[in-house]
Scaffold this motif. Structure first.
Motif, mmCIF file in Angstrom:
data_model
loop_
_atom_site.group_PDB
_atom_site.id
_atom_site.type_symbol
_atom_site.label_atom_id
_atom_site.label_comp_id
_atom_site.label_asym_id
_atom_site.label_seq_id
_atom_site.Cartn_x
_atom_site.Cartn_y
_atom_site.Cartn_z
ATOM 1 N N MET A 1 0.825 -1.215 0.000
ATOM 2 C CA MET A 1 0.000 0.000 0.000
ATOM 3 C C MET A 1 0.859 1.265 0.000
ATOM 4 S SD MET A 1 -3.204 -0.768 2.439
ATOM 5 C CE MET A 1 -4.487 -1.901 1.916
ATOM 6 N N PHE A 2 1.895 1.262 0.835
ATOM 7 C CA PHE A 2 2.717 2.467 0.893
ATOM 8 C C PHE A 2 3.593 2.584 -0.354
ATOM 9 C CE2 PHE A 2 1.522 2.036 5.379
ATOM 10 C CZ PHE A 2 0.852 3.238 5.454
ATOM 11 N N ALA A 3 3.925 1.451 -0.972
ATOM 12 C CA ALA A 3 4.610 1.512 -2.262
ATOM 13 C C ALA A 3 3.696 2.167 -3.296
ATOM 14 C CB ALA A 3 5.022 0.113 -2.713
ATOM 15 N N MET A 4 2.390 1.855 -3.245
ATOM 16 C CA MET A 4 1.426 2.489 -4.145
ATOM 17 C C MET A 4 1.373 4.000 -3.912
ATOM 18 S SD MET A 4 -1.891 0.028 -4.177
ATOM 19 C CE MET A 4 -1.795 -1.655 -4.779
ATOM 20 N N LEU A 5 1.327 4.374 -2.616
ATOM 21 C CA LEU A 5 1.281 5.795 -2.267
ATOM 22 C C LEU A 5 2.524 6.499 -2.805
ATOM 23 C CD1 LEU A 5 -0.504 7.724 -0.537
ATOM 24 C CD2 LEU A 5 1.133 7.397 1.288
ATOM 25 N N THR A 6 3.702 5.927 -2.524
ATOM 26 C CA THR A 6 4.947 6.525 -3.002
ATOM 27 C C THR A 6 4.944 6.612 -4.522
ATOM 28 O OG1 THR A 6 6.096 5.565 -1.118
ATOM 29 C CG2 THR A 6 7.464 6.330 -2.925
ATOM 30 N N GLY A 7 4.494 5.533 -5.171
ATOM 31 C CA GLY A 7 4.466 5.521 -6.625
ATOM 32 C C GLY A 7 3.583 6.623 -7.187
ATOM 33 N N GLY B 1 9.559 0.558 -6.909
ATOM 34 C CA GLY B 1 9.918 0.994 -8.258
ATOM 35 C C GLY B 1 8.990 0.428 -9.308
ATOM 36 N N THR B 2 8.728 -0.882 -9.235
ATOM 37 C CA THR B 2 7.866 -1.516 -10.229
ATOM 38 C C THR B 2 6.459 -0.921 -10.180
ATOM 39 O OG1 THR B 2 9.095 -3.535 -9.782
ATOM 40 C CG2 THR B 2 7.116 -3.736 -11.118
ATOM 41 N N ILE B 3 5.926 -0.764 -8.961
ATOM 42 C CA ILE B 3 4.575 -0.216 -8.824
ATOM 43 C C ILE B 3 4.545 1.223 -9.346
ATOM 44 C CG2 ILE B 3 2.846 0.497 -7.136
ATOM 45 C CD1 ILE B 3 3.502 -2.016 -5.558
ATOM 46 N N SER B 4 5.586 2.013 -9.041
ATOM 47 C CA SER B 4 5.652 3.394 -9.536
ATOM 48 C C SER B 4 5.550 3.417 -11.053
ATOM 49 C CB SER B 4 6.977 4.060 -9.149
ATOM 50 O OG SER B 4 7.073 4.195 -7.770
ATOM 51 N N VAL B 5 6.333 2.563 -11.699
ATOM 52 C CA VAL B 5 6.364 2.550 -13.159
ATOM 53 C C VAL B 5 4.988 2.193 -13.706
ATOM 54 C CG1 VAL B 5 7.334 1.364 -15.152
ATOM 55 C CG2 VAL B 5 8.809 2.048 -13.270
ATOM 56 N N LYS B 6 4.343 1.189 -13.101
ATOM 57 C CA LYS B 6 3.028 0.775 -13.569
ATOM 58 C C LYS B 6 1.997 1.878 -13.360
ATOM 59 C CE LYS B 6 3.865 -3.119 -15.281
ATOM 60 N NZ LYS B 6 3.475 -3.538 -16.627
ATOM 61 N N ILE B 7 2.081 2.566 -12.217
ATOM 62 C CA ILE B 7 1.145 3.658 -11.951
ATOM 63 C C ILE B 7 1.375 4.789 -12.956
ATOM 64 C CG2 ILE B 7 0.560 5.479 -10.315
ATOM 65 C CD1 ILE B 7 1.007 3.452 -8.080
ATOM 66 N N ALA B 8 2.644 5.094 -13.209
ATOM 67 C CA ALA B 8 2.957 6.137 -14.187
ATOM 68 C C ALA B 8 2.320 5.788 -15.526
ATOM 69 C CB ALA B 8 4.469 6.277 -14.342
ATOM 70 N N HIS B 9 2.416 4.503 -15.890
ATOM 71 C CA HIS B 9 1.847 4.035 -17.141
ATOM 72 C C HIS B 9 0.329 4.176 -17.130
ATOM 73 C CE1 HIS B 9 1.711 1.320 -20.681
ATOM 74 N NE2 HIS B 9 2.911 1.844 -20.864
ATOM 75 N N ALA B 10 -0.270 3.729 -16.002
ATOM 76 C CA ALA B 10 -1.730 3.755 -15.906
ATOM 77 C C ALA B 10 -2.256 5.190 -15.914
ATOM 78 C CB ALA B 10 -2.179 3.036 -14.628
ATOM 79 N N LEU B 11 -1.489 6.119 -15.297
ATOM 80 C CA LEU B 11 -1.965 7.500 -15.200
ATOM 81 C C LEU B 11 -1.764 8.253 -16.508
ATOM 82 C CD1 LEU B 11 -0.909 8.772 -11.669
ATOM 83 C CD2 LEU B 11 -3.133 8.003 -12.442
ATOM 84 N N SER B 12 -0.795 7.840 -17.332
ATOM 85 C CA SER B 12 -0.528 8.624 -18.534
ATOM 86 C C SER B 12 -1.211 8.045 -19.769
ATOM 87 C CB SER B 12 0.980 8.740 -18.768
ATOM 88 O OG SER B 12 1.533 7.479 -18.954
#
Lengths: 274, 274, 274, 274
Positions: free
Chosen positions: B223-229, C229-240
């Motif tokens: 969850m916090f990885a999601m928040l950070t992401g 890192g992986t979740i960030s990248v996926k979120i970036a993808h999903a948001l853009s």
């Protein structure tokens, strides 16, 4: 500061200069690796000296090694001073002063106590010289410093307000025995909670204190997520903009075929007909 | 609210307005830096007053300083009220009310107890005025708020379910002595575990409780990885797309010379011959 | 499952259907907000029942409230069953079963013990229905699941190896008293260390154990950095990538003027002459 | 090493080779899933053997199972050796040596003590064979290793300096009883603080010690934010640029139909009429 050896330094001075200052030659790397080993060893030996059992049993060996290392560092300092292109500049530089501090106290005070022992640990600062990559890293983060300062200021504010609130809720006169003996203990607990370190030396006991803790945890995690996010973005920028334009020399992405600033073609001559 | 001094404010009022409200002039910065120092000092002195030893020994000095600061803040408030462009608007604004609260309780109640001491800490809120960068930061994150709310709601759900499950596994009647005296202690432990704070005041003792803890840790970290992401992505967006194109007004990177959407030149007229 | 009211449902059934299933109308939102409040309240009241003092003093009120809420949820269930477009489909759906479980045990077993109390907490699962945003979020992360599984498997491996190593270093027969009473305690400690929770219930005492702890900390931080890192990248993808191409309907960036897949122009007709 | 079965291996050898080495066929997956289960089970049984109560009660079953598994792994080893394309290469490979170590000690030493038990846990290393995704992951991170080394070196430096400073502030002769019995305890505490694990086994008591802790926390969080940021960027790169253009061979996104550098069509011949 530690430039390549210029032509005019020759003979012993040039030989020493190459060995001490020039990390691009195999000889320079060998000399400096030996110095690094001596630094780390001397710090570990100094730490062994704080363990009562070992300190008594190995006292002589430790003292002998300490003198040996101090002499070695003194010789290194003398050699650097002699071999440096601008001896005065070296002597007054950060590294020059650190190099001096690593052996001087030993010769002036001997080995009497704690303070001198602490100075010995400063030898580790000599190692910073070899962490070029770290310096580049820190340099590339220089423009994140204002955001980090803002985050630090915000944490400072929240820690002070949270700590006083905690003391108000579970301090002297509110709870018996009080969770927090004074407002500073409250601030210490707020910091330990926000950073998610959570030593557990102080833990809130009332529902109100626990709700405050929950708020501090969420705030802390959000703030550090902001810090991580900002640093990530800056690193992404630093890692992707690392080629100078062939014409205007601004930093551009490795992937760009045309400079987005001046429009210059970034391809090699022979690649152009692709 | 704190705009630049308009022309019509002159004489003493204009002079004060510049000094108190205008952070763009050196005089304004100097005055406000002095006020900041007084705020931080007064909060620290107030915290020293909660340390029993110091409070008794320095009682007089602390009280004297407290009155001094209160008078200073009262004068500041009066000056701001007099110099503000719209005095009523200032008096009713957030900062106006905070400024008033920093000295009023002292004059009405004196220094009797804890509650007034807490109000003193609210002086720190005066500092928020100077954290412009933080405000901009928070503003740029406004559209992450709904994702943060969803994460907070999800944590709330998991903490309640996890806490009740924990109480079911190691609560009253299941373990003797019970790890959790009631379901709220279970929820508190679940929160402390999910945020990785881990005080250690409550630790599961049965295999089932430890498996639950492992699940909560993994869920919390995800969850916090999601928040950070999410925050990272928003910051990346905020840092790179923050200029409107001169022609089509779409948000483009600060660094682009030409709009990638409509091709309009983004340079000032006088810069074009660069 | 919870679609908009189709035309053929009219009269009382249509009226109930709109109120219970349709979150897009103000009436539907009002009804469901009331149900949410009842859920959260009933869970909190149930948790109050686990605090010995409160449980005895408020016993009657708690029981009465419990019956009231159960009747309310039974009525809600009956109304949903009656108003649903496909009653059987609703009854067998996840939400239908959760809705049934929230009142049935109370009517069958009364309020005898812990297990029934736990079932009450499952009412919280009714709330998942309202966390649409969370569902979308989880959905967009579906393709990260295999990476998360790999990270989980890697943590599982490291925890088992680390735990056994820890038991080997400071277990029964190696240290007296042993830090770890068995290899499972070693694995529990390894998990608590890797996730940086650090309860402190078990702490290594020997130099070798501390070196192992240091290795686990670094490994854990690196692994969770990978997860973030992986979740960030996926979120970036999903948001853009959140606009469907006007022609091929694939998801493309909001910023693209032409679809990178089929080349279709994404501009409005009237914008084309810009 | 574990390639697809070449044509020349036929009969029993080919049949075994497919079953043991080829994870792309259903038979191979079934055999290997059975081996995985045996590995995990045998490690858990071995861990049960460290719990005094269970070890005594189930002693016979545990020993029997242990011999059974050892024989199974011996058979697996023999079969692999026989079926491998290059038996000597397999025997000397990492996996070959691990496979040998999982049963040999049992046959040589029986089940006498701790060391042999530890070797049994090494069976888990056999599982690494199946974590292909993890290997790809680690491979894609290979160029982050130098940054991770720099971060590790920086943490090592800060931990040593922080630990010695801590011992100087609250060690033997400065505080009674001392918080840190020697400089190594200081370094251990500094590491536990920087990684935000925060066991709470050692906690500073003086204001100076707490300020040092605050500095270590902020430094640690910043360093790990750097680590997370760097890994995020590398993952983003690995996930988006992992196909070579068919014409110019530059790395491009999997999703691009046309190369953004040279414009070459990336589709298979038969897909072009889509």
């Amino acid at each position: 500061m530690e430039k390549h050896v210029p032509k005019e330094l020759s003979g012993l001075r040039g030989w020493l200069n190459r060995r001490l200052f020039d990390l691009h030659t195999p000889e320079g790397q060998r000399t400096n690796r030996f110095i690094m080993l001596a630094i780390v060893l001397s710090v570990f030996i100094s730490m062994f000296g704080t363990v009562p059992d070992l300190a008594v049993r190995w006292q002589r060996a430790i003292t002998a090694f300490e003198y040996l290392v101090s002499v070695l560092f003194a010789l290194e300092y003398a050699a650097r001073l002699y071999a440096a292109e601008h001896p005065r500049k070296y002597a007054l530089s950060f590294y020059g002063l650190v190099d001096l501090m690593t052996f001087l106290p030993m010769f002036i005070f001997g080995d009497p106590g704690l303070a001198v022992r602490l100075l010995r640990v400063l030898r580790l600062l000599k190692l910073v010289r070899y962490l070029k990559a770290l310096q580049l890293f820190i340099h590339s983060l220089r423009d994140v410093f204002d955001i980090m300062l803002v985050v630090a200021a915000a944490i400072f504010l929240v820690v002070l307000i949270g700590g006083n609130l905690a003391y108000f809720l579970e301090g002297e006169g509110m709870l018996d025995p009080p969770t927090f003996r004074n407002a500073f203990e409250g601030a210490w607990w707020a910091l330990v909670t926000m950073t998610t370190v959570g030593y557990g030396d102080i833990v809130p006991h009332t529902p109100a204190g626990k709700v405050l803790a929950a708020a501090l945890m969420m705030l802390g995690l959000t703030m550090f997520a902001m810090l991580t996010g900002t640093i990530s973005v800056k690193i992404a920028h630093a890692l992707s903009y690392h080629r100078a334009c062939r014409k205007c020399e601004r930093l551009i992405s490795q992937e760009f075929v045309y400079c987005p600033f001046c429009g210059a073609d970034q391809r090699e001559e022979e690649d152009k007909e692709d």
